[in-house]
Design a protein around this motif. Structure first.
Motif: not given
Length: 350
Positions: A248-249, A243-244, A233-237
């Motif tokens: 990290a996740n 991507d950073l 997931m990277r397109y989320s509030s």
């Protein structure tokens, strides 16, 4: 009747004194049942002692045979010399190969052709007492790709597979890659399910605007499909740095998965151990020269992520787009890794 005849006749008719019955001998305790019990106990002890050895040996050879192998990385002019410690290139491939349409739908991975790298990591295992380091390379990093000009680093994998990606990473970082591990979508999800899920605590709800998947806030057990959503997931509030935040996740989840896989509850459960080894090995790609011992050393080191015993960072970049590396700080990071020196605190990007 003479005297002798009278005596004989009287003796024949005279009642004989009763014969005293012999006293019954005490029964000798049965020894056979005791011997049988001893044999059963010994047999059980032997099974208990030998089963882990036999099962472990069989599982070792079974897993080793299931791993996909590729040729060793070839030498080339200007290849970095081996430095201190050991460097792993860890790749999470977004290849859908081997996934049937139903499984692909359950994992919410779409149907893109070919293969790219959702995850690119360098794991450095030092020879000294310095903490291991796990470094994320953002997939959108723009670097020189040998023979193909300057492009996003994940294009190297799409163009030339592991060999071109490894060469690209080596030339961009100055680090020599010693080992390689690659796993695809399906194998990752199966490994998570094999350990019964992995607990993650989310500070806020995560909703992926691209896939429509949602993970609620709070502590929860993520199954394979949910874990795949989390690490992609990277397109989320909840991931404002795109991507950073995603990388990290990914590091955070790898630490939690390694801890769960090496936990006492998993290791003493032969069914969980088999499922984990079988799922991981069948979806794993390694070098021909790499063995399970190398992989276990990596996994054991990475379990320290959750406890803070592993330094985790992203290659320093100039902004949140993660296109350009910060040359000075990135150089300091890679110099520290090549000499087994502690990573300077001011270059660590979490």
């Amino acid at each position: 009747m003479n005297t002798d005849e009278y005596r004989n006749d009287w003796s024949a008719r005279a009642p004989r004194p009763a014969t005293r019955a012999a006293a019954p001998r005490p029964e000798t305790p049965a020894r056979a049942p005791r011997r049988s019990r001893r044999r059963v106990i010994v047999a059980v002890l032997l099974v208990v002692l030998l089963f882990p050895l036999v099962f472990g040996g069989w599982l070792w050879f079974h897993a080793d045979a299931a791993i996909h192998r590729i040729d060793a990385f070839p030498d080339y002019p200007g290849r970095p010399a081996a430095g201190a410690g050991t460097n792993w290139l860890i790749v999470g491939s977004d290849s859908r190969e081997g996934l049937d349409p139903e499984t692909a739908e359950q994992l919410h991975v779409g149907d893109a052709d070919g293969q790219r790298t959702d995850t690119i990591l360098i794991a450095h295992l030092p020879d000294n007492s310095t903490a291991p380091t796990l470094v994320s390379i953002p997939r959108d990093s723009q670097v020189p790709i040998p023979g193909h000009g300057r492009d996003l680093i994940n294009a190297a994998f799409a163009i030339g597979g592991p060999h071109l990606l490894a060469r690209t990473v080596e030339q961009a970082t100055g680090l020599r890659i010693d080992h390689y591990a690659e796993i695809g979508f399906g194998g990752f999800a199966q490994m998570v399910d094999a350990v019964g899920g992995v607990e993650m605590c989310l500070d806020q709800q995560m909703h992926d605007d691209k896939t429509g998947q949602t993970l609620p806030a709070g502590c929860q057990e993520l199954d394979g499909a949910q874990a795949l959503t989390f690490v992609r997931m990277r397109y989320s509030s909840a991931t404002p740095r795109s991507d950073l935040d995603r990388v990290a996740n990914q590091r955070r989840f790898i630490g939690a998965l390694a801890s769960e896989a090496s936990s006492f509850g998993t290791l003493v459960n032969p069914f969980a151990t088999y499922q984990l080894a079988d799922a991981g090995a069948s979806a794993l790609t390694m070098l021909e020269s790499d063995g399970l011992g190398d992989l276990l050393s990596l996994a054991w080191a990475m379990r320290g992520i959750s406890s803070g015993e592993v330094v985790t960072t992203t290659v320093p970049v100039t902004d949140s787009s993660a296109h350009q590396w910060h040359k000075q700080r990135a150089s300091e990071l890679f110099d520290a890794l090549s000499t087994d020196a502690p990573v300077p605190e001011d270059v660590i990007l979490r």
